[in-house]
Design an enzyme around this catalytic site. Structure first.
Site, short mmCIF file in Angstrom:
data_model
loop_
_atom_site.label_atom_id
_atom_site.label_comp_id
_atom_site.label_asym_id
_atom_site.label_seq_id
_atom_site.Cartn_x
_atom_site.Cartn_y
_atom_site.Cartn_z
N SER A 1 18.09 14.40 33.05
CA SER A 1 19.15 13.72 32.31
C SER A 1 19.87 12.71 33.20
O SER A 1 20.35 11.69 32.73
CB SER A 1 20.13 14.71 31.67
N SER A 2 19.89 12.98 34.52
CA SER A 2 20.53 12.01 35.42
C SER A 2 19.74 10.70 35.47
O SER A 2 20.31 9.61 35.46
CB SER A 2 20.62 12.55 36.85
N SER B 1 23.10 16.99 31.81
CA SER B 1 23.26 18.32 32.38
C SER B 1 23.51 18.24 33.88
O SER B 1 23.89 19.23 34.50
CB SER B 1 21.99 19.14 32.13
N GLY B 2 23.27 17.04 34.45
CA GLY B 2 23.40 16.91 35.90
C GLY B 2 22.09 17.23 36.60
O GLY B 2 21.97 17.10 37.81
N LYS C 1 7.47 15.15 35.79
CA LYS C 1 8.65 15.27 36.66
C LYS C 1 8.59 14.35 37.89
O LYS C 1 9.57 13.69 38.23
CB LYS C 1 8.75 16.72 37.14
N CYS D 1 -16.26 20.45 32.14
CA CYS D 1 -16.49 21.89 31.94
C CYS D 1 -16.85 22.19 30.47
O CYS D 1 -17.90 21.80 30.01
CB CYS D 1 -15.29 22.70 32.44
N TYR D 2 -15.95 22.85 29.72
CA TYR D 2 -16.25 23.08 28.30
C TYR D 2 -16.53 21.75 27.61
O TYR D 2 -17.42 21.64 26.76
CB TYR D 2 -15.07 23.78 27.63
N GLU E 1 -10.56 17.33 38.46
CA GLU E 1 -9.10 17.20 38.51
C GLU E 1 -8.45 18.13 39.53
O GLU E 1 -7.28 17.99 39.86
CB GLU E 1 -8.50 17.44 37.11
#
Ligand code: XMP
Length: 523
Positions: free
Chosen positions: A233-234, A228-229, A379, A86-87, A176
């Site tokens: 972090s887990s 933090s659970g 994630k 694109c750009y 994408e």
């Protein structure tokens, strides 16, 4: 820390496009590590990094506006394959001496494209006629000398172009985006046929290499992890536990801003599941004191972040007397959204929210260093790692819960009473969603204390009580999200139950904002 195995990297050079992270995700889907750097990154840095390929992202500007992001044309001479999107496509044309102009007809949405050079490496196994996603008001009116136009649409005479001798490729559309039906194939072609990548970015090698690198770095020292659970972090705890076993201490700061009964759940899960040193620090009062009277969202985040660390530092001092590493579950989007690019460099993207784990660390704290084993992952990659590590499915697929907890779900000043109301309302929502099988089918849902009060009627009495919002989103990567179409009868039950069961609430609203323009959390 970086992972040794990342020998095959592609650079996503960010010109301000909204899909920059999506491009990186798509590249990784093809098993090649991608990192995003701002267009202000010096060319020397790019040269040194040995990238297998570079992708110029899209962006909202016009290349002929000299205020827009540009880059030295020398980048096209490095011998590294480049794909302009694109750009980025227009920029490549502009750099190489072509002409970019305002298009007589802007194209937006799904557009039929015709491949005019089927033997192009970029279009291998792509049908001559296919559908792509376009979003542009400028176009290339004349391709640069030497470049061949390889695709067109009715209103865009140069929808793709290339100069294969220099491994330069560009597409006006967005490969994408899933609406570009063969977009993924085109990216794969660029990565494997043009950049000649091998596809080394796989989660098995990530775990092996990270564990080895962690062992080497940590040696016989201790590590204190902020737990933090939540998923990140887990999983970080799982990785570290595999690497160094009992040298790891997990400190769980219960700041009093968890969901109802969450603190107990975390404690139980981690003490039963993992054979690790687990410490729970209950410090709700300390947080509440600091937050008294504060209404500004960023200030609240900063206070919560600082307090989090203050607690950790105390623990580090207490437990290791400065002779320990500090670890946390930072992931790649945390760094990007907080304006910290890869490698700790400030990126060009604007600060949207300061994630709690991206606050600076005070200079007077004596520790050995920071360990963020997931700092390069998105994630869903973190979840894959979690599953490979054998962390239970329920934990790996738990909804994300922000580090600042309910603090970013209470608009305005945080008080113990508001926390109580929000916890109770949120518990009802979770209960109903679980009963209806939505617990693990929606990316995220929760209640928000809006800070608004409304007039209502209960029995024969006027009430003037709090308005609770329900927020529920569908998303793959949390960078963009849509509001979830929860069936009305579930919403009706939730609304009834909250107004009946939770003191201090007389109205429920449902948030129907996607991200962008909203964010998932309210603050
Ligand atoms: P936003 O509100 O930025 O949220 O659209 C995207 C995702 O990130 C979570 N979130 C956070 N997670 N620390 C975290 O660990 C934070 O400060 C933070 N802020 C937002 C949010 O719950 C959603 O899943």
């Amino acid at each position: 820390m970086s992972v040794k195995s990342i020998t095959e990297k592609v650079l996503v050079l960010d010109f301000g496009g909204q899909y920059n992270q999506l491009i990186a995700r798509r590249v990784r889907d093809h098993h090649i590590y991608a990192e995003i750097l701002p267009y202000t990154t010096p060319i020397e840095q790019i040269k040194e990094a040995n990238y297998k390929g570079i992708i110029f992202t899209g962006g909202p500007n016009s290349v002929f506006d000299m205020e827009s992001p540009h880059y030295t044309p020398d980048i096209l001479e490095l011998g590294i394959p480049v794909l302009g999107i694109c750009y980025g496509c227009q920029l490549m044309a502009w750099m190489a001496g072509g002409t970019v102009a305002t298009a007589p007809v802007s194209e937006y949405g799904k557009i039929d494209v015709t491949v005019t050079k089927p033997e192009s490496l970029l279009f291998a196994d792509v049908p001559a006629e296919n559908v792509v996603w376009m979003s542009h008001t400028d176009y290339i009116s004349e391709a640069p000398k030497g470049f061949e136009v390889t695709a067109k649409t009715d209103n865009c005479p140069c929808a793709a172009m290339e100069l294969p001798e220099k491994k330069l490729y560009a597409v006006q559309f967005h490969p994408e985006v899933t609406h570009s039906v063969y977009g993924s194939k085109m990216l794969e072609n660029f990565l494997y046929k043009v950049c000649e990548c091998e596809g080394q970015w796989v989660m098995d090698s990530f775990i092996e290499d990270t564990v080895a690198a962690l062992r080497e770095r940590i040696g016989d020292k201790r590590v204190i992890l902020g737990l933090s659970g939540g998923v990140d972090s887990s999983v970080a705890a799982g990785l570290l536990s595999r690497a160094i076993g009992k040298q790891l201490t997990c400190v769980f700061v219960d700041q009093g801003l968890m969901r109802k009964d969450e603190g107990d759940f975390v404690e139980e899960t981690f003490t039963k599941l993992f054979d690790m040193d687990f410490v729970r620090v209950n410090c709700g009062d300390r947080f509440m004191e600091k937050l008294a009277g504060v209404t500004d969202p960023e200030k609240k985040r900063h206070i919560i972040g600082d307090e989090f660390y203050a607690v950790f530092w105390d623990e580090i001092k207490k437990r290791a007397k400065g002779n320990a590493f500090f670890a946390q579950g930072t992931i790649y989007p945390d760094r990007i959204e907080s304006g910290n690019g890869a490698g700790g460099k400030k990126s060009g993207s604007s600060v949207i929210k300061t994630h709690h784990n991206q606050r600076g660390i005070p200079a007077d704290i004596d520790f050995l260093g920071v360990i963020e084993p997931l700092q390069d992952l998105f994630k869903d990659e973190v979840r894959k790692v979690g599953e490979k590590l054998g962390i239970p499915h329920e934990l790996v697929w738990r909804q994300p819960f922000p580090g600042p907890g309910l603090g970013v779900r209470i608009i305005g000043e945080i008080t113990a009473e508001k926390v109580r109301i929000l916890q109770d309302a949120d518990w009802v929502l979770r209960d109903e969603m679980a009963k209806n099988g939505y617990e693990s089918n929606l990316a995220q849902f929760f209640c928000v204390f809006t800070g608004a009060k409304s007039v209502g009627v209960m029995g024969d009495h006027r009430t003037y009580e709090n308005v609770i919002a329900i927020r529920a989103v569908t998303t793959d990567d949390f960078m963009t999200a849509d509001w979830a179409r929860i069936p009305f009868d579930i919403l009706a039950t939730v609304s009834n139950r909250i107004t009946n069961e939770v003191d201090g609430v007389n109205r429920i609203v449902y948030d129907i904002t996607s991200k962008p323009p909203g964010t998932v959390e309210f603050e």
